[in-house]
Scaffold this motif. Structure first.
Motif: not given
Length: 291
Positions: A74-79
């Motif tokens: 999720g963090e990778v997608i958001r960044n």
């Protein structure tokens, strides 16, 4: 000696990939495999074994993201993507997970009802336990407990097959009927689930970070050398891949075991019905059926 050191280093990262693969044998997967066995006996064993390949490839990609970025999916997608694309990726995952949780709690209710534990007691208790795990974020402790439970799960499933016995049914069956194609879809859905992707990336990232910090403390140094950092990452990646492969094989073999255990129970059984399930299990294991 060097071989033993390499094995020990690999096992430092053990846990996340194995647990997410064993989590593939959740309530929905178990009930799906049980219904597959009831309908087609050993006929879809070939398909279950084939599913090891996509299961490994998809989950290995998720684990690789966790090792390489030390972040959750999720963090990778958001960044890396816009808010719109992040929302598009998040919404179907949330909806699918809601349905998955409903099925998981159905599994809890069905399982404990076999021991005459009322749903009004069992579901609130397990809900509180789940919330406590999330709030306190004691991943290391939770991982240790779940590793023990995963071993118990394997033993229990093998014991069930031992009691049931192996029948002379053919493991190869293919008839493009609506029911057959539906059960193929059920088995595929049991293998690829969004929560597994997010869990493996996040848990692997957390495990890598935790192991790196322990390495720094034990060696009183930072991992700032490119050579040391690359070696550390390669070891983590190798461990994740081996663990994912082992977990993929074991989880699908457990699916096969469930299909074999429930083979021939009857195509009309409702696996969400406590009374029907209890009756079917009693035909297999008598008084030991709830266990």
């Amino acid at each position: 000696m060097s071989h033993m050191i390499r094995v020990r280093n690999i096992f430092k990262f053990f846990g996340p990939a194995w647990l997410v693969m064993i989590a593939d044998m959740d309530a929905s997967s178990t009930l799906g495999a049980a219904e597959t066995g009831a309908l087609f006996k050993y006929g879809l064993i070939w398909f279950t074994i084939v599913l090891v390949i996509p299961l490994y490839l998809v989950q290995e990609s998720s684990g690789r993201i966790g090792v390489a970025t030390e972040m959750g999916l999720g963090e990778v997608i958001r960044n890396n993507y816009s808010h719109s694309l992040t929302l598009i990726a998040t919404v179907p995952m949330v909806l699918t997970d809601i349905v998955t949780y409903v099925i998981e709690y159905l599994g809890i209710a069905v399982g404990l009802s076999l021991f005459n534990i009322p749903i009004l007691f069992s579901l609130p208790v397990f809900y509180v336990i789940h919330i406590a795990v999330v709030i306190h974020r004691k991943y290391g402790l939770t991982e240790s407990i779940l590793l023990v439970i995963s071993g118990m799960l394997i033993v229990a499933f093998i014991a069930a097959l031992t009691v049931r016995g192996i029948e002379p049914y053919s493991p190869l069956y293919f008839v493009p009927s609506p029911t057959f194609l539906f059960m193929l879809a059920v088995n595929v859905d049991a293998v690829i689930m969004p929560f597994m992707l997010f869990f493996q990336a996040s848990a692997t990232a957390e495990k890598v970070i935790h192991t790196r910090k322990k390495f720094q403390i034990n060696n009183s140094t930072e991992i700032n050398s490119n050579i040391v950092r690359d070696k550390f990452t390669k070891t983590a990646m190798k461990s994740m891949r081996l663990e994912t492969l082992l977990g993929a094989v074991v989880s699908e073999m457990l699916m096969v075991v469930v299909e074999m255990v429930m083979s021939g129970i009857g195509p009309n059984m409702n696996f969400a019905s406590i009374s029907q399930l209890a009756g079917g299990l009693t035909a297999i294991a008598g008084v030991y059926s709830p266990y």
